[in-house]
Design a protein around this motif. Structure first.
Motif, mmCIF file in Angstrom:
data_model
loop_
_atom_site.group_PDB
_atom_site.id
_atom_site.type_symbol
_atom_site.label_atom_id
_atom_site.label_comp_id
_atom_site.label_asym_id
_atom_site.label_seq_id
_atom_site.Cartn_x
_atom_site.Cartn_y
_atom_site.Cartn_z
ATOM 1 N N VAL A 507 0.823 -1.110 0.069
ATOM 2 C CA VAL A 507 -0.037 -0.205 -0.131
ATOM 3 C C VAL A 507 0.739 1.198 -0.012
ATOM 4 C CG1 VAL A 507 -1.634 1.353 1.456
ATOM 5 C CG2 VAL A 507 -2.066 -0.974 1.105
ATOM 6 N N ILE A 508 1.799 1.204 0.862
ATOM 7 C CA ILE A 508 2.834 2.404 0.802
ATOM 8 C C ILE A 508 3.435 2.599 -0.312
ATOM 9 C CG2 ILE A 508 4.891 3.148 1.805
ATOM 10 C CD1 ILE A 508 3.839 2.008 4.620
ATOM 11 N N GLU A 509 3.859 1.717 -1.249
ATOM 12 C CA GLU A 509 4.672 1.750 -2.510
ATOM 13 C C GLU A 509 3.603 2.423 -3.342
ATOM 14 O OE1 GLU A 509 6.817 -1.489 -4.017
ATOM 15 O OE2 GLU A 509 6.688 -2.375 -2.179
ATOM 16 N N VAL A 510 2.355 1.691 -3.523
ATOM 17 C CA VAL A 510 1.159 2.201 -4.440
ATOM 18 C C VAL A 510 1.020 3.861 -3.941
ATOM 19 C CG1 VAL A 510 -0.983 2.305 -5.149
ATOM 20 C CG2 VAL A 510 0.353 0.260 -4.945
ATOM 21 N N ALA A 511 0.706 3.881 -2.796
ATOM 22 C CA ALA A 511 0.499 5.395 -2.213
ATOM 23 C C ALA A 511 1.621 6.448 -2.573
ATOM 24 C CB ALA A 511 0.307 5.464 -0.898
ATOM 25 N N SER A 512 2.920 6.037 -2.608
ATOM 26 C CA SER A 512 3.923 6.763 -2.968
ATOM 27 C C SER A 512 4.186 7.145 -4.517
ATOM 28 C CB SER A 512 5.072 6.238 -2.313
ATOM 29 O OG SER A 512 5.122 6.197 -0.877
ATOM 30 N N GLY A 513 3.689 6.309 -5.537
ATOM 31 C CA GLY A 513 3.767 6.452 -6.642
ATOM 32 C C GLY A 513 4.812 5.556 -7.424
ATOM 33 N N SER A 514 5.623 4.736 -6.247
ATOM 34 C CA SER A 514 6.614 3.905 -6.909
ATOM 35 C C SER A 514 6.358 2.557 -7.494
ATOM 36 C CB SER A 514 7.535 3.620 -5.642
ATOM 37 O OG SER A 514 7.074 3.100 -4.626
ATOM 38 N N ARG A 515 4.943 2.304 -7.358
ATOM 39 C CA ARG A 515 4.310 1.118 -7.773
ATOM 40 C C ARG A 515 2.896 1.323 -8.388
ATOM 41 N NH1 ARG A 515 4.684 -4.729 -6.883
ATOM 42 N NH2 ARG A 515 6.312 -4.395 -5.225
ATOM 43 N N LYS A 516 2.549 1.027 -9.444
ATOM 44 C CA LYS A 516 1.251 1.239 -10.184
ATOM 45 C C LYS A 516 0.257 0.096 -9.758
ATOM 46 C CE LYS A 516 1.325 5.154 -12.357
ATOM 47 N NZ LYS A 516 0.472 6.225 -12.175
ATOM 48 N N ALA A 517 -0.863 0.200 -9.412
ATOM 49 C CA ALA A 517 -1.942 -1.088 -9.014
ATOM 50 C C ALA A 517 -2.304 -1.393 -10.661
ATOM 51 C CB ALA A 517 -3.272 -0.321 -8.758
ATOM 52 N N LYS A 518 -2.652 -2.849 -10.724
ATOM 53 C CA LYS A 518 -2.788 -3.269 -12.079
ATOM 54 C C LYS A 518 -4.008 -2.607 -13.014
ATOM 55 C CE LYS A 518 0.419 -6.686 -11.804
ATOM 56 N NZ LYS A 518 0.074 -7.947 -11.586
ATOM 57 N N ALA A 519 -4.774 -2.209 -12.147
ATOM 58 C CA ALA A 519 -6.317 -1.805 -12.562
ATOM 59 C C ALA A 519 -5.849 -0.228 -13.271
ATOM 60 C CB ALA A 519 -7.161 -1.070 -11.636
ATOM 61 N N ASP A 520 -4.850 0.550 -12.802
ATOM 62 C CA ASP A 520 -4.564 1.652 -13.675
ATOM 63 C C ASP A 520 -3.584 1.361 -14.632
ATOM 64 O OD1 ASP A 520 -5.454 3.477 -11.784
ATOM 65 O OD2 ASP A 520 -3.484 3.724 -10.477
ATOM 66 N N LEU A 521 -2.884 0.198 -14.620
ATOM 67 C CA LEU A 521 -1.717 0.032 -15.595
ATOM 68 C C LEU A 521 -2.816 -0.389 -16.810
ATOM 69 C CD1 LEU A 521 1.065 -2.140 -14.036
ATOM 70 C CD2 LEU A 521 1.289 0.093 -14.876
ATOM 71 N N ASN A 522 -3.670 -1.246 -16.570
ATOM 72 C CA ASN A 522 -4.801 -1.592 -17.619
ATOM 73 C C ASN A 522 -6.114 -0.615 -18.032
ATOM 74 O OD1 ASN A 522 -3.670 -4.109 -17.538
ATOM 75 N ND2 ASN A 522 -4.852 -4.836 -15.662
ATOM 76 N N SER A 523 -5.586 0.489 -17.225
ATOM 77 C CA SER A 523 -6.933 1.636 -17.656
ATOM 78 C C SER A 523 -8.251 1.134 -17.305
ATOM 79 C CB SER A 523 -6.853 2.172 -19.144
ATOM 80 O OG SER A 523 -5.370 2.787 -19.361
ATOM 81 N N ASN A 524 -8.333 0.581 -16.304
ATOM 82 C CA ASN A 524 -9.792 -0.082 -15.759
ATOM 83 C C ASN A 524 -10.218 1.209 -15.045
ATOM 84 O OD1 ASN A 524 -8.329 -3.280 -15.367
ATOM 85 N ND2 ASN A 524 -9.797 -2.555 -17.148
ATOM 86 N N PHE A 525 -10.781 2.263 -15.675
ATOM 87 C CA PHE A 525 -11.408 3.470 -15.084
ATOM 88 C C PHE A 525 -12.822 3.287 -14.960
ATOM 89 C CE2 PHE A 525 -7.276 5.101 -17.018
ATOM 90 C CZ PHE A 525 -6.318 4.702 -15.848
ATOM 91 N N ASP A 526 -13.546 2.532 -14.379
ATOM 92 C CA ASP A 526 -14.820 2.355 -14.407
ATOM 93 C C ASP A 526 -15.578 3.534 -13.189
ATOM 94 O OD1 ASP A 526 -14.661 -0.008 -15.616
ATOM 95 O OD2 ASP A 526 -13.731 -0.955 -13.762
ATOM 96 N N PHE A 527 -16.611 3.692 -13.826
ATOM 97 C CA PHE A 527 -17.435 4.980 -12.903
ATOM 98 C C PHE A 527 -18.870 4.769 -13.204
ATOM 99 C CE2 PHE A 527 -19.559 9.050 -12.804
ATOM 100 C CZ PHE A 527 -19.049 9.507 -11.514
ATOM 101 N N ILE A 528 -19.601 4.421 -12.283
ATOM 102 C CA ILE A 528 -21.207 4.197 -12.256
ATOM 103 C C ILE A 528 -21.620 4.812 -11.095
ATOM 104 C CG2 ILE A 528 -23.247 2.526 -12.775
ATOM 105 C CD1 ILE A 528 -21.315 0.533 -13.965
ATOM 106 N N PRO A 529 -22.524 5.979 -11.326
ATOM 107 C CA PRO A 529 -23.054 6.442 -10.075
ATOM 108 C C PRO A 529 -24.399 5.517 -9.575
ATOM 109 C CG PRO A 529 -22.793 8.075 -11.808
ATOM 110 C CD PRO A 529 -22.500 6.880 -12.222
ATOM 111 N N TRP A 530 -24.667 5.541 -8.349
ATOM 112 C CA TRP A 530 -25.678 4.759 -7.775
ATOM 113 C C TRP A 530 -27.099 5.578 -7.927
ATOM 114 C CZ3 TRP A 530 -26.843 3.690 -1.897
ATOM 115 C CH2 TRP A 530 -27.915 2.827 -1.882
ATOM 116 N N LYS A 531 -27.995 5.218 -8.387
ATOM 117 C CA LYS A 531 -29.130 6.168 -8.513
ATOM 118 C C LYS A 531 -30.212 5.881 -7.615
ATOM 119 C CE LYS A 531 -31.274 6.292 -12.607
ATOM 120 N NZ LYS A 531 -32.052 5.963 -13.931
#
Length: 536
Positions: A507-531
């Motif tokens: 977590v500290i590595e990702v929070a520091s920007g020294s490691r990327k989460a796979k979802a970011d590397l794969n551009s899994n940028f999902d956004f669905i608001p709840w109605k």
């Protein structure tokens, strides 16, 4: 740990198979010794004693179902012999005592904002107030990807994408020049689209505006470009009023571009690009600096859960949650349909009766809305959950609640409410993965831990989402989307605390920007608001 099966609580009637077990195989668990009446697949459960028809079935020390027929000792627990049942809950005084782990004297490299929040990333955000603008959002996304060299240029936009690092305004006669981004402190531009903003209820439009205000207020965001048509239900003023309410006394740059004001699409898009470039220059002025763990706000999520999730991955998330909270930080536990059956434990951990009553009211009203359309929380487990051993909602929920660790509950938030207090927060969202992660980011999470037993690519446009697998098989099979594996808990080679400590390092590595989460590397940028309708 027994390498065949596991009894999770001394009062449990059923045990979990840790690997495929054969009919006739002998299993010894503490004082229990039994012969299996049938084959038990890994992740599934079997009876440790004879169960009568109508008898409540206990797991995790709580009611997870009711026997619909007699179940023999050593028989498999299935949808054919058990239905959902859960413990009733009540509001009562509690003397809950938490033995907190030692706080962490560590730092991560984050982006400190004027209001004291700290981002684990530094994004400029571009989004529409209404679905009519989705096409223009996609055009802007293409334009900036071209400018950064990711796509071949579109002639229509060549002249507005040149010399961006040196110009505050753009001439139609300027030639196109490809270049690498000069904004070294900006982690990216994130673009959101959605299907809301008009045509639905005014309440849905208001909820959308409140959610988007939370996204702009999120510490991972430096500022935003907002596209509006000009006549929709989701009015800019509703968004701005909410943003002013939650970000006092500081404000981030927000640039509104209204299409009906500009007239032609070309003029409109030019203005949006110019405003975004100005915003990127502003965002580039902040850089990462060492920040305490108390500035982390960890969202807790699960999706594609299996029969091991509540044993390995979810308790590991709970350990990280406790470590962050013990260090003065915050965690947010969401997915209210997946807390059905775990209510009493959570109520007893609330720091006040008022919080307990708010949680109980949100749970009950949500469940009643589901029942009113012929559903209910008990219908939450998906076919994949059931296939892999989670056959009742209470069974799923008691394992899902493990993500929240053992800390007291400091606040209860309704959907789109922004986190205000350190400690464990409960946030009302659906169990649906994307709707829930969307809500977590809108309530201030600057990093999300997402457990899964079956695998899912879900991510978020503004918040790193770290995927944590419950078993090594799914990590091996879906290595491109899984970040961290807790399967060694199942084999008995590592404890939950040890695994949680290792995940905290990650977590500290990702929070520091020294490691990327796979979802970011794969551009899994999902956004669905709840109605706020019925979504489980």
């Amino acid at each position: 740990m027994n390498n065949k099966a596991l009894q999770l609580h001394e009062e449990d009637d059923i045990a979990v198979a840790l690997k495929n077990l054969s009919q006739g195989e002998m299993v010894v668990l503490g004082n229990f010794e039994l012969e299996l009446k049938e084959e038990i697949p890994a992740k599934h459960k079997f009876a440790m004693r004879n169960l009568a028809k109508g008898q409540n079935v206990i797991m995790y020390g709580e009611i997870v179902g009711q026997a619909t027929k007699e179940i023999s000792k050593g028989a498999a627990i299935t949808r054919d012999n058990i239905i959902h049942e859960s413990s009733k809950f009540s509001i009562r005084e509690s003397n809950y005592v938490w033995k907190a782990p030692a706080g962490l004297e560590r730092t991560f490299l984050g982006y400190k904002r004027e209001d004291g929040q700290v981002g684990t990333a530094n994004y400029w955000l571009v989004f529409p107030l209404v679905f009519c603008e989705n096409k223009n959002i996609e055009t802007l996304k293409e334009a900036f990807e071209i400018a950064l060299g990711y796509r071949k240029p579109n002639p229509f936009l060549n002249h507005v994408l040149a010399n961006l690092q040196n110009q505050d305004s753009i001439s139609e006669k300027t030639p196109f020049i490809e270049f690498e981004s000069p904004f070294e402190n900006v982690d990216g531009i994130r673009f959101i689209t959605h299907q809301l903003g008009c045509g639905g209820t005014r309440q849905d439009a208001q909820t959308l505006c409140h959610l988007l205000a939370g996204y702009v207020n999120n510490p991972n965001i430096a500022g935003a470009t907002v596209l509006s048509l000009g006549c929709q239900n989701a009015e800019f003023q509703i968004f701005q009023d909410r943003l002013n309410e939650i970000q006092k006394p500081y404000s981030k740059p927000v640039y509104l571009c209204e299409q009906q004001h500009f007239g032609t699409t070309e003029a409109f898009l030019k203005a949006a690009i110019e405003k975004t470039i100005i915003g990127l220059k502003e965002a580039n002025e902040v850089s990462r600096t060492p920040q305490p763990i108390s500035k982390l706000v960890i969202g807790l999520e699960c999706g594609g859960s299996d029969g091991f999730s509540g044993i390995s991955a979810n308790p590991t998330l709970g350990r990280v949650s406790d470590l962050v909270i013990a260090s003065g930080g915050s965690a947010i536990l969401s997915e209210f349909p997946e807390l059905f059956g775990a209510e009493q434990n959570l109520i007893d951990r609330c720091l006040s009766i008022d919080l307990a009553e708010k949680f109980a009211k949100l749970m009950s009203s949500y469940n009643e809305r589901a029942k009113s359309v012929g559903s209910g929380f008990d219908m939450n487990p998906s076919p994949g959950n059931i296939k892999d051993g989670l056959i009742t909602d209470a069974m799923k929920s008691l394992g899902a609640a493990k993500k929240g660790g053992l800390a007291p509950i400091s606040d209860v938030l309704d959907y789109t409410e922004y986190v205000k207090k350190p400690g464990l927060n409960l946030l009302c969202t659906p169990g649906n993965d994307v709707e829930s992660t969307t809500g977590l980011a809108g309530s201030g999470a600057n990093l999300i831990l997402f457990s899964t037993g079956l695998g899912t690519p879900t991510g978020n446009p503004i918040c790193p989402v770290i995927k944590v697998s419950s078993n090594t098989q799914v990590k091996s099979r879906m290595s491109d989307i899984i970040d961290f594996d807790t399967g060694e808990i199942i084999t008995g080679s590592k404890s939950v605390n040890k695994m949680g400590d290792e995940l905290m390092d990650f977590v500290i590595e990702v929070a520091s920007g020294s490691r990327k989460a796979k979802a970011d590397l794969n551009s899994n940028f999902d956004f669905i608001p709840w109605k706020r309708g019925v979504s489980l």
